[in-house]
Design a protein around this motif. Structure first.
Motif, short mmCIF file in Angstrom:
data_model
loop_
_atom_site.label_atom_id
_atom_site.label_comp_id
_atom_site.label_asym_id
_atom_site.label_seq_id
_atom_site.Cartn_x
_atom_site.Cartn_y
_atom_site.Cartn_z
N ILE A 35 -6.77 4.53 -6.02
CA ILE A 35 -8.23 4.64 -6.15
C ILE A 35 -8.80 5.07 -4.80
O ILE A 35 -8.73 4.33 -3.82
N ILE A 36 -9.31 6.29 -4.75
CA ILE A 36 -9.79 6.87 -3.48
C ILE A 36 -11.31 6.86 -3.48
O ILE A 36 -11.96 7.64 -4.19
N LEU A 37 -11.90 5.96 -2.68
CA LEU A 37 -13.35 5.87 -2.56
C LEU A 37 -13.78 6.71 -1.36
O LEU A 37 -13.39 6.43 -0.22
N VAL A 38 -14.56 7.75 -1.61
CA VAL A 38 -14.98 8.65 -0.54
C VAL A 38 -16.44 8.36 -0.20
O VAL A 38 -17.36 8.75 -0.93
N GLY A 47 -20.70 1.96 2.01
CA GLY A 47 -19.48 2.04 2.80
C GLY A 47 -18.86 0.68 3.04
O GLY A 47 -17.63 0.52 2.98
N VAL A 48 -19.68 -0.31 3.30
CA VAL A 48 -19.20 -1.68 3.51
C VAL A 48 -18.57 -2.22 2.23
O VAL A 48 -17.54 -2.89 2.25
N ALA A 54 -11.22 -2.46 -0.49
CA ALA A 54 -9.92 -2.05 0.04
C ALA A 54 -9.14 -3.24 0.60
O ALA A 54 -7.90 -3.28 0.53
N LYS A 55 -9.84 -4.22 1.14
CA LYS A 55 -9.19 -5.42 1.66
C LYS A 55 -8.63 -6.30 0.54
O LYS A 55 -7.67 -7.05 0.74
N ASP A 57 -7.58 -5.11 -2.60
CA ASP A 57 -6.60 -4.46 -3.47
C ASP A 57 -5.96 -3.28 -2.74
O ASP A 57 -6.66 -2.36 -2.30
N ALA A 58 -4.65 -3.32 -2.61
CA ALA A 58 -3.92 -2.30 -1.85
C ALA A 58 -3.95 -0.92 -2.51
O ALA A 58 -3.62 0.08 -1.87
N ARG A 59 -4.35 -0.86 -3.76
CA ARG A 59 -4.41 0.42 -4.45
C ARG A 59 -5.62 1.25 -4.01
O ARG A 59 -5.71 2.44 -4.31
N ILE A 60 -6.54 0.63 -3.30
CA ILE A 60 -7.77 1.30 -2.92
C ILE A 60 -7.65 1.91 -1.52
O ILE A 60 -7.28 1.23 -0.56
N LYS A 61 -7.96 3.19 -1.42
CA LYS A 61 -8.05 3.88 -0.14
C LYS A 61 -9.51 4.25 0.08
O LYS A 61 -10.21 4.62 -0.86
N VAL A 62 -9.97 4.18 1.33
CA VAL A 62 -11.35 4.54 1.63
C VAL A 62 -11.37 5.68 2.64
O VAL A 62 -10.66 5.64 3.65
#
Length: 341
Positions: A35-38, A47-48, A54-55, A57-62
């Motif tokens: 999951i890529i949150l841009v 953004g926060v 992301a903290k 769930d490891a599947r989340i990238k920011v």
């Protein structure tokens, strides 16, 4: 083994909507997600919120970046995506929990490069949910050839309803990895979808509304300056679509896309004439139609062009205001009479 799906979520000043979106992704029955949150330069707490998820769930990238618009944010997500498949979800929308499992399984089962689903429209102003009528008789998924899928997409097929939106689709990553969205433009999905369809061999169609689309959020791109958006972005993209199909050797489909484009221009003309603030745009539509007159005459000789459309086009090209008056008269007198019959 289930393959990784990268889901790209553009985020810009949507702190009130973002948690619902991300929670719907985390709740997917298909768990092998990237999951890529841009964060596209948000100035609220979006953004926060991204970093907080992301903290957890490891599947989340920011990805944090300067504001560049929806297309630029999607491109930034594609630059870091590593999945076998790529999906898109707008950060103010959300999805049903079986969306990606259903689309993934359809692609794998049918050996399709794209899966398509339908959507529900959510009106935030009234809390109303509009659900398109769904014909479940087609089953879980239907395999469409490239030509059949393009025909359904371009000609607004009632059986297989396919939208421009990339968020209603799942793409094989290797097929779209070199494609990018045009930065600084709205209606950017038109050409991304068209080019992807021209590259694919097969499409899996799911006749189910898995995606929840927020229709009228305040501040949404789609609510801003509709006249300018149609003239600056939509019309050039429709014209590029027609040209691209022709370059790909799909002459008949190119002509059918042109037919739909001309019909759309007639709708734009009436829509602009309805409001005194947009009537100047109506004149631009007539200029566009007259510029295309030679091609219109050629295409309107085709068997698939409805007789009523031929009459309407002749009238609007000769007497635009008379055409507007005729449409309004029909709406005011004929339609109510038919309703009473």
């Amino acid at each position: 083994m289930e393959k990784l799906i990268s889901v790209i979520v553009p985020v810009y000043n949507i702190e009130d909507y973002l948690p619902r979106c991300v929670d719907s992704l985390l709740a997917q029955t298909y768990q092998n997600l990237e999951i890529i949150l841009v964060d596209d330069g948000s100035v609220d707490t979006s953004g926060v919120i991204c970093d907080g998820y992301a903290k957890k769930d490891a599947r989340i990238k920011v990805v944090h970046k300067k504001n560049g618009g929806l297309s630029d944010a999607r491109n930034a997500g594609m630059d870091v995506a590593t999945g076998k498949y790529i999906g898109f979800v707008d950060g103010d929308d959300w999805i049903d929990q079986d969306m990606y499992r259903s689309m993934y399984e359809a692609c794998e089962k049918e050996q399709a490069q794209i899966a398509v689903c339908r959507y529900k429209q959510i009106r935030t102003s009234s809390g109303e949910t509009f659900v398109p009528e769904i014909d479940a008789s087609t089953g879980n998924s239907v395999l469409l050839s490239k030509t059949r899928a393009l025909e359904a997409y371009l000609c607004e097929d009632e059986q297989y309803v396919i939208y421009n939106s990339v968020w209603s689709k799942l793409f094989l990553a290797e097929m779209v990895k070199d494609m990018r969205f045009p930065v600084g433009k709205n209606s950017e999905d038109i050409m991304f979808t068209t080019k992807a369809f021209c590259k694919m061999e097969r499409l899996a169609y799911l006749n189910a509304p898995y995606y929840n689309y927020v229709l009228d959020r305040e501040g949404s791109i789609m609510n801003e300056k509709v006249g300018q958006r149609r003239l600056r972005d939509e019309i050039p993209f429709w014209q590029e679509q027609i040209s691209h199909l022709a370059k790909e050797g799909m002459t008949e489909l190119s002509d059918k896309a042109a037919y739909r484009f001309y019909r759309r221009l007639l709708f734009y003309y009436i829509d602009f004439m309805e409001n005194k603030d947009t009537r100047g745009f109506a004149g631009e539509i007539i200029k566009e139609l007259k510029k295309e007159k030679e091609n219109i005459v050629r295409i309107y000789k085709k068997d698939y062009v409805a007789t009523g459309d031929k009459v309407r086009m002749k009238l609007v090209l000769a007497f635009p205001f008379a055409y507007y008056c005729a449409v309004k008269g029909y709406d005011k007198y004929v339609i109510p009479l038919r309703a009473k019959a």
